[in-house]
Design an enzyme around this catalytic site. Sequence first.
Site, PDB file in Angstrom:
ATOM      1  CB  SER A  21      11.098 -43.770 -19.379  1.00  0.00           C
ATOM      2  OG  SER A  21      11.233 -42.436 -19.145  1.00  0.00           O
ATOM      3  CE  LYS A  70       7.446 -33.108 -18.079  1.00  0.00           C
ATOM      4  NZ  LYS A  70       9.273 -33.425 -18.519  1.00  0.00           N
ATOM      5  CG  ASP A 106      11.519 -33.374 -15.223  1.00  0.00           C
ATOM      6  OD1 ASP A 106      12.164 -33.931 -15.435  1.00  0.00           O
ATOM      7  OD2 ASP A 106      10.260 -32.867 -16.156  1.00  0.00           O
ATOM      8  N   GLY A 133      11.624 -22.084 -21.325  1.00  0.00           N
ATOM      9  CA  GLY A 133      10.240 -22.594 -21.587  1.00  0.00           C
ATOM     10  C   GLY A 133      10.130 -24.191 -20.105  1.00  0.00           C
ATOM     11  CB  ALA A 135      13.266 -28.288 -20.319  1.00  0.00           C
TER      12      ALA A 135
HETATM   13  P1  ATR Z   1      10.764 -26.996 -22.997  1.00  0.00           P
HETATM   14  O1  ATR Z   1       9.738 -27.822 -22.525  1.00  0.00           O
HETATM   15  O2  ATR Z   1      11.457 -28.555 -23.760  1.00  0.00           O
HETATM   16  O3  ATR Z   1      11.712 -25.688 -22.730  1.00  0.00           O
HETATM   17  P2  ATR Z   1       9.095 -25.291 -24.477  1.00  0.00           P
HETATM   18  O4  ATR Z   1       8.561 -24.450 -23.267  1.00  0.00           O
HETATM   19  O5  ATR Z   1       9.025 -25.336 -25.997  1.00  0.00           O
HETATM   20  O6  ATR Z   1      10.339 -26.438 -24.217  1.00  0.00           O
HETATM   21  O7  ATR Z   1      10.944 -23.690 -24.967  1.00  0.00           O
HETATM   22  C1  ATR Z   1      11.803 -23.878 -25.890  1.00  0.00           C
HETATM   23  C2  ATR Z   1      12.100 -23.156 -25.634  1.00  0.00           C
HETATM   24  O8  ATR Z   1      13.472 -23.236 -26.569  1.00  0.00           O
HETATM   25  C3  ATR Z   1      12.393 -21.133 -25.548  1.00  0.00           C
HETATM   26  O9  ATR Z   1      13.392 -21.166 -25.121  1.00  0.00           O
HETATM   27  C4  ATR Z   1      12.096 -21.178 -26.761  1.00  0.00           C
HETATM   28  O10 ATR Z   1      12.404 -19.423 -27.186  1.00  0.00           O
HETATM   29  P3  ATR Z   1      11.476 -18.356 -27.112  1.00  0.00           P
HETATM   30  O11 ATR Z   1      10.759 -18.778 -25.868  1.00  0.00           O
HETATM   31  O12 ATR Z   1      12.088 -17.787 -28.308  1.00  0.00           O
HETATM   32  O13 ATR Z   1      10.957 -19.629 -28.608  1.00  0.00           O
HETATM   33  C5  ATR Z   1      13.574 -21.940 -27.171  1.00  0.00           C
HETATM   34  N1  ATR Z   1      14.187 -22.211 -28.449  1.00  0.00           N
HETATM   35  C6  ATR Z   1      13.598 -23.231 -29.421  1.00  0.00           C
HETATM   36  N2  ATR Z   1      14.387 -22.794 -30.080  1.00  0.00           N
HETATM   37  C7  ATR Z   1      14.820 -22.052 -30.385  1.00  0.00           C
HETATM   38  C8  ATR Z   1      15.177 -21.672 -31.862  1.00  0.00           C
HETATM   39  N3  ATR Z   1      15.759 -21.975 -33.004  1.00  0.00           N
HETATM   40  N4  ATR Z   1      16.476 -20.743 -31.361  1.00  0.00           N
HETATM   41  C9  ATR Z   1      16.527 -19.889 -29.324  1.00  0.00           C
HETATM   42  N5  ATR Z   1      15.782 -20.384 -29.119  1.00  0.00           N
HETATM   43  C10 ATR Z   1      14.794 -21.729 -29.240  1.00  0.00           C
END
Ligand code: ATR
Length: 276
Positions: A21, A70, A106, A133, A135
């Site tokens: 940034s 955040k 975002d 999650g 994002a």
């Molecule tokens: P962010 O803020 O980047 O969205 P987060 O809130 O931790 O991060 O969310 C991560 C997302 O990626 C979730 O939807 C997670 O799925 P789960 O709810 O089942 O945990 C998904 N995710 C992360 N690693 C994954 C993987 N190896 N395979 C499938 N989904 C994954």
Amino acid sequence: MLTTGTKMYGVFGDPVAQSRSPLMLNCAFRTSGIDAAYAAFHVLPDQLEQAMHGIRALQFGGVNVTIPHKVNVMKYLDEVDEGARMIGAVNTVVNDSGKWIGYNTDGIGYVRSLKEETRMMIAGKELLVIGAGGAARAIVYALAQENPQKIWIANRTLSKATELAQALADYGNIESVSLDELSSHVQVDLVVNTTNVGMFPNQEQMPVPPEFLQQNMVVSDIVYNPLKTKLLQEAEIKGCQIHGGLGMFIYQGAYAFEYWTKRSAPVEAMRNILTQ
Ligand code: ATR
């Protein structure tokens, strides 16, 4: 060069050393001829309150906040915009004549990037968001504002997709679907990966099987390291239009710049400095 009139901005994060940034926003200020500077501040979680008091006292123009601040930053603001409230996270803080207001750029940054870079019409379309999650929440909220026909949310943990669909039900026709049932149930115009699947160092992974991708889809990935993920490579082979994740980063910063300065962001200069 900094002057006595230089307006200060920055990003609070822990860690923050990797942030691009400062490079992007200082380029934006320079290109627009605005006397402002943007630095990265390593703020530990238990020092966020003092840091927020500090920037009020120093009359910063605003800051971006990133992981892990955040959510907690909201406690130290005078007002949180509706979108940021619904998303449950603030990434941009604006000093509006002494009133500190939180926004989330975002999701809207993602949508602006998608529209600018693909020219896709979202209204009336069926969309699939993979992930549930933080994002995904920002992106589903922002996509819902564009009046799509339907937004499907698929996630490794289905219950989290269902919770997210319910939480945002007031904003559109949003439904969860299990990853296994995708191919048989869902015909979509846009697929967005909001998970970190495919991100370095797991570049060989993709969040849906290649068979799911069809030529008429726009396929989008918020991962930008690598710039062309496995998902996007497979989509390209199928003849899909593809959309990478760098644009989301650029436009979330462009919105922050615009909220702070009330001027249009020099988006091409911002993109060029990141890709150089
Ligand atoms: P962010 O803020 O980047 O969205 P987060 O809130 O931790 O991060 O969310 C991560 C997302 O990626 C979730 O939807 C997670 O799925 P789960 O709810 O089942 O945990 C998904 N995710 C992360 N690693 C994954 C993987 N190896 N395979 C499938 N989904 C994954």
